[in-house]
Design a protein around this motif. Structure first.
Motif, PDB file in Angstrom:
ATOM      1  N   ASP A  23       0.936  -1.288   0.189  1.00  0.00           N
ATOM      2  CA  ASP A  23       0.038  -0.178  -0.012  1.00  0.00           C
ATOM      3  C   ASP A  23       1.041   1.248  -0.037  1.00  0.00           C
ATOM      4  O   ASP A  23       2.208   1.191   0.108  1.00  0.00           O
ATOM      5  N   PRO A  24       0.478   2.362  -0.114  1.00  0.00           N
ATOM      6  CA  PRO A  24       1.199   3.699  -0.168  1.00  0.00           C
ATOM      7  C   PRO A  24       2.042   3.691   0.948  1.00  0.00           C
ATOM      8  O   PRO A  24       3.143   4.639   0.902  1.00  0.00           O
ATOM      9  N   ASP A  25       1.705   3.285   2.113  1.00  0.00           N
ATOM     10  CA  ASP A  25       2.752   3.221   3.218  1.00  0.00           C
ATOM     11  C   ASP A  25       3.697   2.152   3.361  1.00  0.00           C
ATOM     12  O   ASP A  25       4.304   1.836   4.265  1.00  0.00           O
ATOM     13  N   GLY A  26       3.792   1.276   2.497  1.00  0.00           N
ATOM     14  CA  GLY A  26       4.600   0.019   2.489  1.00  0.00           C
ATOM     15  C   GLY A  26       3.843  -1.227   3.096  1.00  0.00           C
ATOM     16  O   GLY A  26       4.641  -2.144   3.351  1.00  0.00           O
ATOM     17  N   ASN A  27       2.691  -1.016   3.678  1.00  0.00           N
ATOM     18  CA  ASN A  27       2.242  -2.467   4.236  1.00  0.00           C
ATOM     19  C   ASN A  27       1.871  -3.511   3.210  1.00  0.00           C
ATOM     20  O   ASN A  27       1.653  -2.957   1.863  1.00  0.00           O
ATOM     21  N   VAL A  28       2.090  -4.704   3.562  1.00  0.00           N
ATOM     22  CA  VAL A  28       1.668  -5.711   2.708  1.00  0.00           C
ATOM     23  C   VAL A  28       0.359  -6.239   2.872  1.00  0.00           C
ATOM     24  O   VAL A  28      -0.198  -6.488   3.872  1.00  0.00           O
ATOM     25  N   ILE A  29      -0.257  -6.301   1.487  1.00  0.00           N
ATOM     26  CA  ILE A  29      -1.707  -6.582   1.489  1.00  0.00           C
ATOM     27  C   ILE A  29      -1.691  -8.053   0.491  1.00  0.00           C
ATOM     28  O   ILE A  29      -1.369  -8.025  -0.613  1.00  0.00           O
ATOM     29  N   GLU A  30      -2.092  -9.199   1.132  1.00  0.00           N
ATOM     30  CA  GLU A  30      -1.975 -10.654   0.415  1.00  0.00           C
ATOM     31  C   GLU A  30      -3.321 -10.840  -0.263  1.00  0.00           C
ATOM     32  O   GLU A  30      -4.415 -10.475   0.309  1.00  0.00           O
ATOM     33  N   ILE A  31      -3.343 -10.924  -1.566  1.00  0.00           N
ATOM     34  CA  ILE A  31      -4.659 -11.320  -2.218  1.00  0.00           C
ATOM     35  C   ILE A  31      -4.504 -12.846  -2.494  1.00  0.00           C
ATOM     36  O   ILE A  31      -3.350 -13.182  -3.286  1.00  0.00           O
ATOM     37  N   SER A  32      -5.484 -13.531  -2.019  1.00  0.00           N
ATOM     38  CA  SER A  32      -5.501 -14.988  -2.134  1.00  0.00           C
ATOM     39  C   SER A  32      -6.767 -15.487  -3.077  1.00  0.00           C
ATOM     40  O   SER A  32      -8.010 -15.032  -2.878  1.00  0.00           O
ATOM     41  N   HIS A  33      -6.522 -16.761  -3.666  1.00  0.00           N
ATOM     42  CA  HIS A  33      -7.482 -17.477  -3.936  1.00  0.00           C
ATOM     43  C   HIS A  33      -7.370 -18.910  -3.532  1.00  0.00           C
ATOM     44  O   HIS A  33      -6.279 -19.446  -3.595  1.00  0.00           O
ATOM     45  N   ASN A  34      -8.424 -19.677  -2.919  1.00  0.00           N
ATOM     46  CA  ASN A  34      -8.427 -20.954  -2.576  1.00  0.00           C
ATOM     47  C   ASN A  34      -7.570 -21.252  -1.224  1.00  0.00           C
ATOM     48  O   ASN A  34      -7.030 -22.153  -0.919  1.00  0.00           O
ATOM     49  N   GLN A  35      -7.483 -20.118  -0.376  1.00  0.00           N
ATOM     50  CA  GLN A  35      -6.704 -20.334   0.702  1.00  0.00           C
ATOM     51  C   GLN A  35      -7.531 -20.973   2.111  1.00  0.00           C
ATOM     52  O   GLN A  35      -7.177 -21.563   2.714  1.00  0.00           O
ATOM     53  N   LYS A  36      -8.733 -20.657   1.837  1.00  0.00           N
ATOM     54  CA  LYS A  36      -9.916 -21.552   2.343  1.00  0.00           C
ATOM     55  C   LYS A  36      -9.929 -20.977   3.969  1.00  0.00           C
ATOM     56  O   LYS A  36     -10.592 -21.627   4.861  1.00  0.00           O
ATOM     57  N   VAL A  37      -9.300 -19.826   4.321  1.00  0.00           N
ATOM     58  CA  VAL A  37      -9.506 -19.248   5.753  1.00  0.00           C
ATOM     59  C   VAL A  37     -11.108 -19.088   6.084  1.00  0.00           C
ATOM     60  O   VAL A  37     -11.431 -19.580   7.013  1.00  0.00           O
ATOM     61  N   PHE A  38     -11.705 -18.372   5.218  1.00  0.00           N
ATOM     62  CA  PHE A  38     -13.069 -18.313   5.549  1.00  0.00           C
ATOM     63  C   PHE A  38     -13.737 -19.509   5.691  1.00  0.00           C
ATOM     64  O   PHE A  38     -14.603 -19.756   6.728  1.00  0.00           O
ATOM     65  N   GLU A  39     -13.580 -20.341   4.701  1.00  0.00           N
ATOM     66  CA  GLU A  39     -14.468 -21.517   4.474  1.00  0.00           C
ATOM     67  C   GLU A  39     -13.963 -22.461   5.819  1.00  0.00           C
ATOM     68  O   GLU A  39     -15.118 -23.148   6.170  1.00  0.00           O
ATOM     69  N   THR A  40     -12.751 -22.603   6.085  1.00  0.00           N
ATOM     70  CA  THR A  40     -12.664 -23.448   6.997  1.00  0.00           C
ATOM     71  C   THR A  40     -13.112 -22.856   8.386  1.00  0.00           C
ATOM     72  O   THR A  40     -13.485 -24.011   9.183  1.00  0.00           O
ATOM     73  N   VAL A  41     -12.755 -21.832   8.762  1.00  0.00           N
ATOM     74  CA  VAL A  41     -13.322 -21.250  10.162  1.00  0.00           C
ATOM     75  C   VAL A  41     -14.893 -21.509  10.218  1.00  0.00           C
ATOM     76  O   VAL A  41     -15.294 -21.891  11.029  1.00  0.00           O
ATOM     77  N   ARG A  42     -15.683 -21.373   9.118  1.00  0.00           N
ATOM     78  CA  ARG A  42     -17.151 -21.516   9.065  1.00  0.00           C
ATOM     79  C   ARG A  42     -17.342 -22.984   9.384  1.00  0.00           C
ATOM     80  O   ARG A  42     -18.331 -23.343   9.815  1.00  0.00           O
ATOM     81  N   ARG A  43     -16.545 -23.914   8.697  1.00  0.00           N
ATOM     82  CA  ARG A  43     -16.721 -25.338   8.851  1.00  0.00           C
ATOM     83  C   ARG A  43     -16.359 -25.590  10.329  1.00  0.00           C
ATOM     84  O   ARG A  43     -17.215 -26.591  10.779  1.00  0.00           O
ATOM     85  N   LEU A  44     -15.427 -25.238  10.762  1.00  0.00           N
ATOM     86  CA  LEU A  44     -15.162 -25.721  12.003  1.00  0.00           C
ATOM     87  C   LEU A  44     -15.816 -25.080  13.440  1.00  0.00           C
ATOM     88  O   LEU A  44     -15.857 -25.673  14.459  1.00  0.00           O
ATOM     89  N   TRP A  45     -16.281 -24.194  13.072  1.00  0.00           N
ATOM     90  CA  TRP A  45     -17.306 -23.342  14.180  1.00  0.00           C
ATOM     91  C   TRP A  45     -18.844 -23.421  13.808  1.00  0.00           C
ATOM     92  O   TRP A  45     -19.594 -22.794  14.737  1.00  0.00           O
ATOM     93  N   ALA A  46     -19.269 -23.965  12.735  1.00  0.00           N
ATOM     94  CA  ALA A  46     -20.555 -24.232  12.529  1.00  0.00           C
ATOM     95  C   ALA A  46     -21.254 -24.971  13.652  1.00  0.00           C
ATOM     96  O   ALA A  46     -20.637 -25.959  14.144  1.00  0.00           O
ATOM     97  N   PRO A  47     -22.553 -24.572  13.956  1.00  0.00           N
ATOM     98  CA  PRO A  47     -23.110 -25.351  15.055  1.00  0.00           C
ATOM     99  C   PRO A  47     -23.528 -26.747  14.364  1.00  0.00           C
ATOM    100  O   PRO A  47     -23.498 -26.850  13.217  1.00  0.00           O
ATOM    101  N   PRO A  48     -23.655 -27.869  15.178  1.00  0.00           N
ATOM    102  CA  PRO A  48     -24.051 -28.865  14.690  1.00  0.00           C
ATOM    103  C   PRO A  48     -25.277 -29.267  14.136  1.00  0.00           C
ATOM    104  O   PRO A  48     -26.211 -28.645  14.310  1.00  0.00           O
ATOM    105  N   ALA A  49     -25.364 -30.050  12.978  1.00  0.00           N
ATOM    106  CA  ALA A  49     -26.671 -30.042  12.094  1.00  0.00           C
ATOM    107  C   ALA A  49     -27.642 -31.038  12.978  1.00  0.00           C
ATOM    108  O   ALA A  49     -27.121 -32.113  13.558  1.00  0.00           O
ATOM    109  N   GLU A  50     -28.671 -30.302  12.727  1.00  0.00           N
ATOM    110  CA  GLU A  50     -29.757 -31.423  13.344  1.00  0.00           C
ATOM    111  C   GLU A  50     -29.963 -32.363  12.704  1.00  0.00           C
ATOM    112  O   GLU A  50     -30.086 -32.428  11.205  1.00  0.00           O
ATOM    113  N   ALA A  51     -30.263 -33.829  13.491  1.00  0.00           N
ATOM    114  CA  ALA A  51     -30.691 -35.034  12.662  1.00  0.00           C
ATOM    115  C   ALA A  51     -31.958 -34.946  12.304  1.00  0.00           C
ATOM    116  O   ALA A  51     -32.835 -34.345  12.782  1.00  0.00           O
TER     117      ALA A  51
END
Length: 153
Positions: A125-153
């Protein structure tokens, strides 16, 4: 206490910037972030950026330009420390990298790293900070999967 706050939550990351307008232009043109709000007080100016419509679980990048540091380059996230943004496709990583290359702010060329990191590039960025742009890193997907409430049977 706020009635809607049921538990503590992570809400934002704040970065000092030397030129607020330049930083806003960088983030709104090279990432999916948009300006949510702007503020000013005796110390300086700030802006909140987030994903458009991120309403249920808002997370904000706060950019703060202190008057006493106006015009200085204030980067803190370097050479590896970074903010991560996941995009929907490899093509979008490539497109952002191409625009960043043209602007002279590409920090890492697009590359496949590993199963857990995915396809990434990074920008400065203009101040020299690093911004990572990713595809298929799965952070969002993994956290949602790990923290999702259990499915009702």
């Amino acid at each position: 206490m706020n009635e809607q706050l049921q538990q503590a939550r992570w809400t934002h990351v704040a970065l000092p910037v030397g030129d607020l307008d330049r930083a806003i232009d960088f983030y709104t043109s090279l990432t999916p972030l948009v300006v949510v709000s702007r503020f000013a007080d005796d110390a300086g100016r700030s802006a909140w950026l987030s994903n458009p419509g991120q309403y249920e679980t808002p997370f904000v990048l706060v950019l703060v330009a202190f008057d006493r540091e106006s015009g200085k380059q204030l980067g803190l996230l370097t050479p590896f420390a970074h903010l991560g943004i996941e995009v929907p496709s490899r093509a979008e990583v490539d497109l952002i990298a191409e625009r960043a290359r043209e602007l002279g702010c590409l920090h890492w060329e697009p590359q496949d790293v590993s199963e857990w990191v995915g396809y990434v590039c990074a920008l400065r960025d203009p101040d020299g900070n690093v911004i990572e742009i990713s595809h298929n890193q799965k952070v969002f997907e993994t956290v949602r999967r790990l923290w999702a409430p259990p499915a009702e049977a």
